[in-house]
Structure formats: C-alpha cells, structure tokens
Motif scaffolding. Sequence first.
Motif, PDB file in Angstrom:
ATOM      1  N   LEU A 196     -10.551   2.986 -15.265  1.00  0.00           N
ATOM      2  CA  LEU A 196      -9.159   2.579 -15.464  1.00  0.00           C
ATOM      3  C   LEU A 196      -9.001   1.060 -15.545  1.00  0.00           C
ATOM      4  N   GLY A 197     -10.091   0.334 -15.267  1.00  0.00           N
ATOM      5  CA  GLY A 197     -10.040  -1.114 -15.324  1.00  0.00           C
ATOM      6  C   GLY A 197      -9.407  -1.767 -14.110  1.00  0.00           C
ATOM      7  N   VAL A 198      -9.365  -1.029 -12.970  1.00  0.00           N
ATOM      8  CA  VAL A 198      -8.758  -1.599 -11.761  1.00  0.00           C
ATOM      9  C   VAL A 198      -9.793  -1.742 -10.638  1.00  0.00           C
ATOM     10  N   GLY A 199     -11.063  -1.633 -10.983  1.00  0.00           N
ATOM     11  CA  GLY A 199     -12.108  -1.700  -9.957  1.00  0.00           C
ATOM     12  C   GLY A 199     -12.043  -2.967  -9.116  1.00  0.00           C
ATOM     13  N   ALA A 200     -11.678  -4.100  -9.738  1.00  0.00           N
ATOM     14  CA  ALA A 200     -11.630  -5.366  -9.002  1.00  0.00           C
ATOM     15  C   ALA A 200     -10.465  -5.422  -8.032  1.00  0.00           C
ATOM     16  N   LEU A 201      -9.493  -4.517  -8.187  1.00  0.00           N
ATOM     17  CA  LEU A 201      -8.309  -4.503  -7.321  1.00  0.00           C
ATOM     18  C   LEU A 201      -8.459  -3.546  -6.145  1.00  0.00           C
ATOM     19  N   VAL A 202      -9.568  -2.795  -6.119  1.00  0.00           N
ATOM     20  CA  VAL A 202      -9.728  -1.714  -5.136  1.00  0.00           C
ATOM     21  C   VAL A 202     -10.879  -2.026  -4.191  1.00  0.00           C
ATOM     22  N   HIS A 203     -10.625  -1.842  -2.904  1.00  0.00           N
ATOM     23  CA  HIS A 203     -11.663  -2.032  -1.890  1.00  0.00           C
ATOM     24  C   HIS A 203     -11.879  -0.712  -1.160  1.00  0.00           C
ATOM     25  N   PHE A 204     -13.089  -0.173  -1.238  1.00  0.00           N
ATOM     26  CA  PHE A 204     -13.457   1.024  -0.492  1.00  0.00           C
ATOM     27  C   PHE A 204     -14.048   0.571   0.838  1.00  0.00           C
ATOM     28  N   ALA A 205     -13.291   0.730   1.908  1.00  0.00           N
ATOM     29  CA  ALA A 205     -13.706   0.211   3.216  1.00  0.00           C
ATOM     30  C   ALA A 205     -14.698   1.130   3.920  1.00  0.00           C
ATOM     31  N   GLY A 206     -14.816   2.376   3.458  1.00  0.00           N
ATOM     32  CA  GLY A 206     -15.706   3.316   4.123  1.00  0.00           C
ATOM     33  C   GLY A 206     -15.090   3.844   5.402  1.00  0.00           C
ATOM     34  N   GLY A 207     -15.920   4.545   6.178  1.00  0.00           N
ATOM     35  CA  GLY A 207     -15.443   5.065   7.448  1.00  0.00           C
ATOM     36  C   GLY A 207     -15.198   3.938   8.443  1.00  0.00           C
ATOM     37  N   VAL A 208     -14.104   4.031   9.169  1.00  0.00           N
ATOM     38  CA  VAL A 208     -13.710   2.980  10.108  1.00  0.00           C
ATOM     39  C   VAL A 208     -13.426   3.614  11.463  1.00  0.00           C
ATOM     40  N   ASP A 225     -11.665   4.349  15.049  1.00  0.00           N
ATOM     41  CA  ASP A 225     -10.255   4.276  15.404  1.00  0.00           C
ATOM     42  C   ASP A 225      -9.864   2.895  15.910  1.00  0.00           C
ATOM     43  N   ARG A 226     -10.764   2.264  16.671  1.00  0.00           N
ATOM     44  CA  ARG A 226     -10.425   0.973  17.271  1.00  0.00           C
ATOM     45  C   ARG A 226     -10.233  -0.120  16.221  1.00  0.00           C
ATOM     46  N   ASP A 227     -10.807   0.077  15.016  1.00  0.00           N
ATOM     47  CA  ASP A 227     -10.684  -0.931  13.959  1.00  0.00           C
ATOM     48  C   ASP A 227      -9.617  -0.579  12.921  1.00  0.00           C
TER      49      ASP A 227
END
Length: 390
Positions: A238-250, A252-254
Amino acid sequence: MGQILLLAPCYLGVGGAERYTRLFARALATVLGPRSVAVWSYLGGPIPAESEPSYLGAAASRSGMWGKTRFVARAARLARRVTLIVAGHVSVAPLASRLGRLYGVPYVVMTYGIEVWGSLPPGRRAALRKARRVVAISRYTASRLQQDHSVAEDQITVIPPVVDPAFLSRAAAAAARPAGPPRQVLTVARLSAREGYKGCDAVLEALARLRGTVGPVRYVIVGDGDDRPRLQALAAELGVGALVHFAGGVPDRDLAGYYEGSHLFAMPSRSGYAAGRWRGEGFGIVFIEAGAFGLPAIAGLGDGGQEAVEHEVTGFIVDGGDIEAVAGAMRRLLSDDALRLRMGQAARARVLREFTLPRMERQVGDLLGELGQRRESEADEWRREAGDHT
C-alpha cells in the motif's frame, strides 16, 4: 488451602482474557480474603516473584499429555478442600464439572467471546449448562450463551472487564498527549491468522487513503503472531510501510508507554461467521485501557466492542469491512483536535465510572453472596468444621 479453586489454561499468559482472569482472581481475594483463593494453571512458567500469593504455579510450560495429567491430578487433590470451583475458561469447564460432581462442589465458568460462540464439543456445552453460574464479560456474549447453548438467563452474570489499577495510576500521572505531529494511531492485538478479524489490515488501507490529507500520521501495532508477515507485506504494497511500526509483543508493564504516546486507538474488528468459525470481540479490554489514557477509540460493529466504546461519545463504531467508514472515522479524529480531546476525556470519565477494580469487586461480592460463599474469618470456621487445619 482456600475456599475457592480457580483453574486456568494459562493464568500468566498475554491477552485480554488472561488479564481479566487475573483481575477476577484479585477481586475474589479482596472479597473473601487472600487465603481463600488458590489458582492452579495448566500452562505457564515458574512462579514470578511479584505474583499473587494465591497463585500455585502451572502444571507445564508447554502443551502435552504429561502436563495435562499433572494439571488434572493436582486439581483433583485441591478440589477436595474447597467450597467453589471457578473454571477460568470453557476449556477447563468439563474438568470443573467432573470435580464438582465428584466432591459435591458447585462451579462457575468464566466466558469471554468467540470461544463460546457457535457450536461446542458436547462436554463443554454440558459443563456450561450444568454450572451454578456462568460469568460473561459482555451482554453480547451473554446473549450468545442463551442463543447458542441454551444457558438460562438467570444462570448468567455479566461482569465486564476493568482496567488494572496500576494502569489507572499510570494514566492519571501521564503527561498530556504529544502536541505536534505526527499523530499516532495505536492498535494492541494478537496478530494471529486465526484472529485476522482484528482490523489491522483495514487501518492500513485507511491509512493509505488518508495519506497527505490529515498531516503526518504514524501507525503503531503492538502484538505479534503468524499474521504479522501478511500485514507487513500489505503495508509495503500500500506504500505506507514507512509510516507503520510493528512493536511486537510487549509485556504489560511496558504497554502503558504506547498508550501514553498515542492520539487515538483503532481496532475495527469484523464480526460474523467466516471460514468455518466465528469472529469478533467479546468485549475488548484494550478499548477501555486506551480510554483510561484519554484515547478515543474506533471499534467494529456487531459484537461486544459496542459495549466498550460508546458511539459518538467515546469514539466511533464502524463496519470494519467498510474501508471508507474506517477512514472516515480516522479522518475525523485525526483532523479535529477538539473532537479527539472531548471524546478522549469522555472515555476516561467512563472508565473511572464503570470499569474499575472496586466496581468488579462489588459485582464479584454480589455473585459470591448469591452462591453462599463466606469471608476468610468464616472460611477459617468452615475449615475447622471440615477438619482441615493446614
């Protein structure tokens, strides 16, 4: 050993159902006293130092016959000395039913969403119908229990999720939202291909449509799973890869830090029956967690999410399959600071009014009173009468 035995498939797991179970256990302990509740889990790791005193640990670290045997065997020993068994998930309800029948002890089953919508194995269905009480996290799930499994209306108690007090404290102390761009949109969800209905793909497509019309935007997805590669590929396509951050599993404390840094929460889930299974939100604890931090939310139509988000008050309810509707809701909240602030304030006020641990404690107390459970001082007397001095 306490009065109540809570059996859980994965007590310390990550997810809304697991967080609900832990808060429910805390409410039980507050109402009856900490020595009156014991929690035994099928899966999990070593007992963490910060865990509640009631947590007895887990039978195994991974699924398998040995772990199941150990889980059942210890549950059977523990159940001999309790006055109530709580099945923390329908998957352990048949065990609770057998133990209840064996020892003459009533049991309660906790239900959340898709795990009890539609058809069930006969053992699980029978365990639901024979339970002294079934706890549902939403009115929607309560209605499905009646419709799909013929559970009597007066057998069901609705106790909605609440926000962890630590989250509320962090939210109260949080600084104001970052004032300048980019605006940050947040989704917190398990990225499972089986749960691909969460709407991350719809947000990505909406983001592509909004690009260049609402100012700089960043989309953060917290969560992991086997659907992540598909979503990453879609963002690139879609051309929005630079706008998206996949943070992964986090942990609860974070997680609170992601709510603090965001401007709106979006999880426009698609509900209904597709590919041989039901999909949708039983409630969506993440909506009220976001609300605690003053974030308006976008939720999907047709499921329990409509009880977590109040349409046009704390956010918007949209058809998650209608990309233009998702984009329209995002456009309104990203381009109108006053609207976003007003809805965020309303969301936080509603959380403080309806979704706090003290409120759950009152509801759990009412439930236990109806079931004839007594406080710890009375439980001590019960143990003496039963000849249990351990």
